[in-house]
Design a protein around this motif. Structure first.
Motif, PDB file in Angstrom:
ATOM      1  N   ALA A   3      -5.648   2.348  -2.595  1.00 33.91           N
ATOM      2  CA  ALA A   3      -4.253   2.140  -3.004  1.00 33.91           C
ATOM      3  C   ALA A   3      -4.190   1.157  -4.169  1.00 33.91           C
ATOM      4  O   ALA A   3      -4.818   0.090  -4.134  1.00 33.91           O
ATOM      5  CB  ALA A   3      -3.429   1.622  -1.827  1.00 33.91           C
ATOM      6  N   VAL A  42      -5.466  -0.897   1.849  1.00 33.00           N
ATOM      7  CA  VAL A  42      -5.697  -0.876   0.395  1.00 33.00           C
ATOM      8  C   VAL A  42      -7.057  -0.276   0.072  1.00 33.00           C
ATOM      9  O   VAL A  42      -7.165   0.686  -0.684  1.00 33.00           O
ATOM     10  CB  VAL A  42      -5.581  -2.293  -0.192  1.00 33.00           C
ATOM     11  CG1 VAL A  42      -5.884  -2.287  -1.688  1.00 33.00           C
ATOM     12  CG2 VAL A  42      -4.180  -2.856   0.058  1.00 33.00           C
ATOM     13  N   ALA A  70       0.832  -1.199   0.000  1.00 30.67           N
ATOM     14  CA  ALA A  70       0.000   0.000   0.000  1.00 30.67           C
ATOM     15  C   ALA A  70       0.868   1.251   0.000  1.00 30.67           C
ATOM     16  O   ALA A  70       0.581   2.233  -0.708  1.00 30.67           O
ATOM     17  CB  ALA A  70      -0.936  -0.008   1.204  1.00 30.67           C
TER      18      ALA A  70
END
Length: 313
Positions: free
Chosen positions: A95, A90, A61
């Motif tokens: 991300a 995430v 991430a």
């Protein structure tokens, strides 16, 4: 015949030569996840974190937020087992991490349910901004990889261990969300993804001898185009979903929601793994759970014989 994890490994290394932003975060499984070829060619872009999937998700991430396109590779069961970290690092951050979950379904065999990816789709479906991809063969795997490196959205790539035959022409082009009709039939439509797709296709000759000619649809990416899938359902009286996954929470739930939302009046059945799974030879497991060719023939024959006279119209 190759497993989709093999096609992934080859495609990843080839695409990395063209895309310098591709990096790999590995969880001590380079051989099993087929990221070893990438490591050999691009060792400075390969980050080994060991048996620590939670840490791998966080590292990936951070790399994504710095503009890279990280691929985190582990068994699907282990990787999605870190759901909290995926959700927090995430999902919430949007991300651009590609979560690569290998060893989907029962095919891991004797290693048993502690390592089988059987509930990964259910978990990833709950995250509204995560794309789920599950290729059926080498052609589709390569196409999906080109798609994935072309955007920065969070993605879950689900891969199989067992060899799978090619079902697509080399000219096939992957369209995200589009239901992929591999065989046109009548009365019953079968929706599946990944490994079971080829099994259903292998059963067609036997089914035809019994007067059953199903439409076979490969649903290889979620969310699926609801309108396109609904149009396919409209042309049939029966809908059958078969998946190498828990029968709850996966592809069947996705399709059932679409069928209900559209108000389709069809008979609906689904088949998957109804328990935690067992340990054994993969062939024995697929036979036990009736997810092999004979099982497909059994399911569709009994479904075709079912009396729909009282079904709503």
């Amino acid at each position: 015949m190759k497993a989709t994890r093999d096609w992934f490994g080859e495609s990843l290394a080839d695409l990395a030569a063209e895309h310098e932003d591709i990096v790999v975060v590995n969880c001590d499984l380079a051989s099993a996840t087929k990221t070893a070829a990438f490591r050999a060619r691009f060792p400075h872009r390969f980050f080994e974190v060991g048996i620590a999937e939670a840490n791998a998700v966080g590292v990936a991430a951070g790399l994504a937020q710095e503009g890279l396109r990280p691929f985190v590779a582990s068994f699907g069961h282990f990787l999605t087992g870190k759901y909290l970290e995926i959700f927090q690092s995430v999902g919430l951050n949007d991300a651009g991490v590609v979560l690569v979950g290998t060893h989907a379904g029962l095919a891991i065999g004797k290693d048993g349910p502690t390592q089988m990816g059987l509930r990964d789709v259910a978990l990833m479906r709950t995250l509204p901004n995560v794309e789920i991809l599950h290729p059926v063969d080498g052609v589709e795997t390569r196409e999906m990889m080109r798609h994935v490196v072309g955007h920065r959205r969070p993605t879950y790539l689900r891969l199989c261990r067992q060899p799978q035959r090619e079902v697509h022409d080399p000219r096939h082009r992957f369209v995200p969300g589009a239901p992929d009709v591999l065989h046109a039939g009548r009365d019953v439509v079968v929706f599946s993804m990944g490994g079971p797709v080829g099994v259903v296709l292998d059963a067609l000759d036997t089914l035809a001898a019994r007067g059953i000619t199903p439409t076979v649809v490969n649903v290889s990416s979620l969310p699926v185009d609801a309108a396109a899938l609904g149009d396919i359902v409209d042309a049939h009286r029966r809908v059958f979903v078969i998946e190498d996954h828990y029968v709850r929470g996966g592809l069947a739930d996705e399709i059932a929601r679409i069928v209900l939302d559209r108000g389709h009046r069809v008979a609906f059945r689904a088949w998957g793994v109804p328990d935690y799974g067992q340990a054994g030879d993969p062939r024995d497991l697929y036979a036990r759970y009736r997810l092999d060719r004979d099982g497909v023939v059994h399911h569709l024959t009994s479904f075709a014989d079912a009396d729909l006279a009282t079904a709503p119209r």
